[in-house]
Every structure is written in C-alpha cells, then in structure tokens.
Design a protein around this motif. Structure first.
Motif, PDB file in Angstrom:
ATOM      1  N   SER A 106       0.852  -1.192   0.000  1.00 33.93           N
ATOM      2  CA  SER A 106       0.000   0.000   0.000  1.00 33.93           C
ATOM      3  C   SER A 106       0.882   1.235   0.000  1.00 33.93           C
ATOM      4  CB  SER A 106      -0.922   0.011   1.225  1.00 33.93           C
ATOM      5  OG  SER A 106      -1.722   1.184   1.229  1.00 33.93           O
ATOM      6  N   ASP A 107       0.442   2.244  -0.759  1.00 33.06           N
ATOM      7  CA  ASP A 107       1.227   3.475  -0.802  1.00 33.06           C
ATOM      8  C   ASP A 107       0.573   4.582   0.005  1.00 33.06           C
ATOM      9  OD1 ASP A 107      -0.920   4.336  -2.408  1.00 33.06           O
ATOM     10  OD2 ASP A 107       0.398   5.592  -3.630  1.00 33.06           O
ATOM     11  N   GLY A 108      -0.495   4.260   0.721  1.00 33.71           N
ATOM     12  CA  GLY A 108      -1.173   5.308   1.480  1.00 33.71           C
ATOM     13  C   GLY A 108      -1.950   4.758   2.646  1.00 33.71           C
ATOM     14  N   LEU A 109      -2.838   5.585   3.177  1.00 37.73           N
ATOM     15  CA  LEU A 109      -3.645   5.204   4.322  1.00 37.73           C
ATOM     16  C   LEU A 109      -4.979   4.624   3.847  1.00 37.73           C
ATOM     17  CD1 LEU A 109      -3.055   8.391   6.478  1.00 37.73           C
ATOM     18  CD2 LEU A 109      -1.845   6.220   6.608  1.00 37.73           C
ATOM     19  N   PRO A 110      -5.562   3.694   4.608  1.00 37.27           N
ATOM     20  CA  PRO A 110      -6.894   3.197   4.243  1.00 37.27           C
ATOM     21  C   PRO A 110      -7.907   4.332   4.374  1.00 37.27           C
ATOM     22  CG  PRO A 110      -6.259   2.428   6.427  1.00 37.27           C
ATOM     23  CD  PRO A 110      -5.058   3.090   5.846  1.00 37.27           C
ATOM     24  N   GLU A 111      -8.678   4.536   3.333  1.00 35.41           N
ATOM     25  CA  GLU A 111      -9.617   5.657   3.313  1.00 35.41           C
ATOM     26  C   GLU A 111     -10.969   5.270   2.722  1.00 35.41           C
ATOM     27  OE1 GLU A 111      -7.572   8.515   0.948  1.00 35.41           O
ATOM     28  OE2 GLU A 111      -7.789   7.359  -0.905  1.00 35.41           O
ATOM     29  N   SER A 112     -11.158   3.967   2.503  1.00 33.13           N
ATOM     30  CA  SER A 112     -12.421   3.471   1.959  1.00 33.13           C
ATOM     31  C   SER A 112     -12.782   2.182   2.675  1.00 33.13           C
ATOM     32  CB  SER A 112     -12.311   3.197   0.453  1.00 33.13           C
ATOM     33  OG  SER A 112     -11.935   4.351  -0.255  1.00 33.13           O
ATOM     34  N   GLY A 113     -14.079   1.843   2.628  1.00 29.48           N
ATOM     35  CA  GLY A 113     -14.507   0.562   3.172  1.00 29.48           C
ATOM     36  C   GLY A 113     -14.978   0.628   4.605  1.00 29.48           C
ATOM     37  N   GLU A 114     -14.797  -0.488   5.296  1.00 29.37           N
ATOM     38  CA  GLU A 114     -15.304  -0.650   6.655  1.00 29.37           C
ATOM     39  C   GLU A 114     -14.588   0.263   7.633  1.00 29.37           C
ATOM     40  OE1 GLU A 114     -15.805  -4.272   9.938  1.00 29.37           O
ATOM     41  OE2 GLU A 114     -15.230  -4.712   7.864  1.00 29.37           O
ATOM     42  N   ARG A 115     -15.375   0.779   8.626  1.00 27.49           N
ATOM     43  CA  ARG A 115     -14.833   1.625   9.695  1.00 27.49           C
ATOM     44  C   ARG A 115     -15.195   1.030  11.053  1.00 27.49           C
ATOM     45  NH1 ARG A 115     -14.143   7.175   8.893  1.00 27.49           N
ATOM     46  NH2 ARG A 115     -15.232   7.532  10.872  1.00 27.49           N
ATOM     47  N   GLN A 116     -14.296   1.185  12.014  1.00 22.84           N
ATOM     48  CA  GLN A 116     -14.557   0.771  13.392  1.00 22.84           C
ATOM     49  C   GLN A 116     -14.066   1.883  14.318  1.00 22.84           C
ATOM     50  OE1 GLN A 116     -13.790  -3.998  12.554  1.00 22.84           O
ATOM     51  NE2 GLN A 116     -12.935  -3.042  14.378  1.00 22.84           N
ATOM     52  N   SER A 117     -14.986   2.459  15.062  1.00 24.38           N
ATOM     53  CA  SER A 117     -14.627   3.605  15.900  1.00 24.38           C
ATOM     54  C   SER A 117     -13.782   3.205  17.104  1.00 24.38           C
ATOM     55  CB  SER A 117     -15.890   4.323  16.372  1.00 24.38           C
ATOM     56  OG  SER A 117     -16.733   3.430  17.086  1.00 24.38           O
ATOM     57  N   SER A 118     -13.908   1.961  17.570  1.00 25.12           N
ATOM     58  CA  SER A 118     -13.101   1.507  18.709  1.00 25.12           C
ATOM     59  C   SER A 118     -12.141   0.428  18.248  1.00 25.12           C
ATOM     60  CB  SER A 118     -14.005   0.957  19.814  1.00 25.12           C
ATOM     61  OG  SER A 118     -14.758  -0.148  19.353  1.00 25.12           O
ATOM     62  N   GLY A 119     -10.991   0.391  18.911  1.00 27.76           N
ATOM     63  CA  GLY A 119     -10.001  -0.610  18.539  1.00 27.76           C
ATOM     64  C   GLY A 119      -8.593  -0.166  18.851  1.00 27.76           C
ATOM     65  N   GLN A 120      -7.662  -0.541  18.009  1.00 33.40           N
ATOM     66  CA  GLN A 120      -6.240  -0.313  18.222  1.00 33.40           C
ATOM     67  C   GLN A 120      -5.862   1.157  18.163  1.00 33.40           C
ATOM     68  OE1 GLN A 120      -4.048  -2.515  19.066  1.00 33.40           O
ATOM     69  NE2 GLN A 120      -2.059  -1.567  18.646  1.00 33.40           N
ATOM     70  N   TYR A 121      -6.585   1.938  17.363  1.00 33.41           N
ATOM     71  CA  TYR A 121      -6.196   3.328  17.103  1.00 33.41           C
ATOM     72  C   TYR A 121      -7.298   4.293  17.522  1.00 33.41           C
ATOM     73  CZ  TYR A 121      -3.080   0.548  14.228  1.00 33.41           C
ATOM     74  OH  TYR A 121      -2.196  -0.414  13.793  1.00 33.41           O
ATOM     75  N   TYR A 122      -6.893   5.571  17.708  1.00 31.31           N
ATOM     76  CA  TYR A 122      -7.798   6.604  18.189  1.00 31.31           C
ATOM     77  C   TYR A 122      -7.757   7.807  17.251  1.00 31.31           C
ATOM     78  CZ  TYR A 122      -7.278   3.727  22.368  1.00 31.31           C
ATOM     79  OH  TYR A 122      -7.239   2.677  23.229  1.00 31.31           O
ATOM     80  N   SER A 123      -8.734   8.682  17.421  1.00 28.61           N
ATOM     81  CA  SER A 123      -8.801   9.867  16.566  1.00 28.61           C
ATOM     82  C   SER A 123      -7.553  10.722  16.699  1.00 28.61           C
ATOM     83  CB  SER A 123     -10.046  10.680  16.910  1.00 28.61           C
ATOM     84  OG  SER A 123     -10.052  11.052  18.287  1.00 28.61           O
ATOM     85  N   SER A 124      -6.893  10.632  17.846  1.00 28.00           N
ATOM     86  CA  SER A 124      -5.656  11.398  18.043  1.00 28.00           C
ATOM     87  C   SER A 124      -4.507  10.844  17.201  1.00 28.00           C
ATOM     88  CB  SER A 124      -5.254  11.393  19.520  1.00 28.00           C
ATOM     89  OG  SER A 124      -5.111  10.064  20.000  1.00 28.00           O
ATOM     90  N   ASP A 125      -4.620   9.597  16.753  1.00 29.95           N
ATOM     91  CA  ASP A 125      -3.581   9.007  15.910  1.00 29.95           C
ATOM     92  C   ASP A 125      -3.674   9.514  14.478  1.00 29.95           C
ATOM     93  OD1 ASP A 125      -2.415   7.293  17.895  1.00 29.95           O
ATOM     94  OD2 ASP A 125      -4.151   5.967  17.679  1.00 29.95           O
TER      95      ASP A 125
END
Length: 297
Positions: free
Chosen positions: A138-157
């Motif tokens: 991958s050359d970038g960040l995931p920006e399409s598809g499924e989303r999960q608000s809780s998990g390994q990462y936070y909005s601050s990341d």
C-alpha cells in the motif's frame, strides 16, 4: 538432505563429535508441501504514473523469483483501490501473471481491508497443509470501506483511525501459521499521515520483521526481491521443522545423538519444541543456548 561435517559439542570442557546427519535425520518430504502466495497490490489513484510502472516491474521480478524457488509455488494477484478491482485465481504460470500485471491501472481510493479479506477468502480454498502467504503493498492510508470507531487506534492518531481499526482487526484474524508481509510504499506521504502509515503497516504482521518500508520508488524492486527471499527461506525452515518434529520430540532422538546425556537432553528438546518462541524456528540456536555448548556446523 546432503552429508555435512560433524558438529562439535563442548560441555564443561569435554569435546565430543556428533554426526550432523544424526542430528538432522532425513524423512520423507510431504507431497502437500506447496506454497500459496497472494499479492495484494495497491492500484489507487496516487499510484498513477511512475509508481505504478515501477510497481509492475517489481512484482514481475517477485513472481519470477517465487516461481523459480524450490518447492511448488502458486501466486494469486489481487488489485484494489476503493474496493477489490481484480482477484485472480492461483497460478504457477509466469505468462498468466505477466498478463494480469500488464492489465493494472491506477484510480480511486484505498480499501486495504477489502483486499485483506479477499486474500483470506482465497487462501481458505487451498489445502490446509499448504504454506500460506499474503504480501500487502500500500502506498497510502486506508480511506475506503469498513470503519470501526473503537479498537487499536484513536482519533488522536489519525483522521483515518477508524479505517485503520478495521484493517488491524482483519489482519489479526488471519489464522495462526499463515504469513502476512506488509510493504509501505510511502512515496507521497509526509508528516502525521506518514507516521500513521508506518505504524499501521508495521502493526499488521505477527512479526515486526515482516514489515518493509520504501520511500524511494527506485528501491521498490529491490525490496520486493527481499520479501521473496524471506518467504522462501522462512518456508524452508518451517518445512524442515515440520518434517523432523516427531523425531525431535522422541527420547530416542536424544539417545541417538549423545549417549549418557539422554534424559536431560531429551527433556531440553521437548522444552525447546514446546516453547512458543520456536515459532522463529531457530532450533540450533535455542538448543545450544539451553545446553550451554558451542555448535559448529
């Protein structure tokens, strides 16, 4: 299996020669020891132009190297952008793979989660006894598809954290014994996006050493070559351990190697085999460390 020089065992200053052929006894190679590799290739819009052409050249070299490696090798190519674009069946024919690579084009966003799920679907259809690999580019960040608000990462990341959580959970659902390699091709990211991209791609594999990073398009072909080498070397080690594990687990194994050390050595062999760290397959290193001797092959 070929003849090799004897190993040298030194315990408390006493030296004894051990036949390496006894230490590593040959057994029949399983007929189902095939290798299946899914290539997940980012074809999003940011890959357009030079990055895509270099990606195609690197992947052609990767496929050639894999198919030429020992064993029976099959490769499936999956291209993705905002969703999975193409998911081809496994093949061991280079001309088929070449045609698939030539058909790639760059457009859309990046749905890494859909690509990983497609790889899992493909590998679930091959024999359980096969070696199963996923190589994710991958050359970038995931920006399409499924989303999960809780998990390994936070909005601050990152503002893309919810997509990252979905990708992370899918990666961690991959069955034990499968191999996930990730390659971050960060030719267009900077700042916080670059930091999060690196963190996400390095978090996905079970082993951090299975994450590779490229920031210069000129290094892409070299890095794909390294991944191919690591896959084939790792698989050879795994196949070796699978072939020998029953014999290694038996007390007779220890008695065959070092008469007089049978009880303690057999227990150490069992301990080494049952240690979760044996997943690294550094059998000789762990054994010599446990016994406190030098093993010179």
């Amino acid at each position: 299996h070929t003849d090799s020089p004897d190993a040298v065992l030194s315990v408390d200053g006493e030296t004894e020669n051990i036949s390496t052929n006894a230490l590593f006894a040959s057994v029949e190679t399983p007929s189902d020891g095939n290798r299946y590799t899914v290539l997940l290739l980012d074809n999003s819009g940011s890959m357009g132009g030079t990055p895509l052409s270099r990606e195609m050249a690197a992947e052609e070299k990767f496929c050639t190297q894999m198919l030429a490696a020992d064993g029976i090798n099959y490769i499936s190519i999956v291209t993705y952008s905002s969703d999975v674009k193409k998911a081809y069946d496994f093949t061991d024919q280079m001309d088929v793979l070449q045609s698939q690579l030539n058909g790639m084009s760059a457009n859309g966003g990046t749905n890494t989660n859909a690509a990983l799920k497609q790889a899992i679907l493909l590998l679930n259809q091959v024999p359980e006894t096969a070696t199963k690999n996923i190589v994710l580019l991958s050359d970038g960040l995931p920006e399409s598809g499924e989303r999960q608000s809780s998990g390994q990462y936070y909005s601050s990341d990152s503002s893309y954290y919810a997509y990252g959580n979905a990708v992370f959970d899918t990666a961690k659902s991959i069955e034990s014994g499968w191999n996930l390699y990730t390659l971050g091709f960060f030719h267009a990211l900077s700042g916080s996006d670059l930091s999060f991209g690196k963190k996400l791609m390095s978090d996905l594999p079970a082993d951090p050493d299975m994450y590779y990073e490229v920031t210069d398009v000129d290094n892409l072909e070299f890095m794909f070559g390294r991944i191919a080498e690591d896959i084939t070397q790792s698989d050879l080690q795994k196949l070796y351990v699978r072939q020998h594990v029953d014999y290694i687990n038996s007390p007779e194994y220890a008695q065959d190697i070092i008469p007089g050390f049978s009880q303690s050595l057999s227990q150490i062999l069992l301990d080494v085999r049952n240690d979760s760290a044996v997943g690294s397959y550094n059998f000789c290193s762990k054994l010599s460390d446990a016994l406190g001797f030098e093993l010179d092959l």
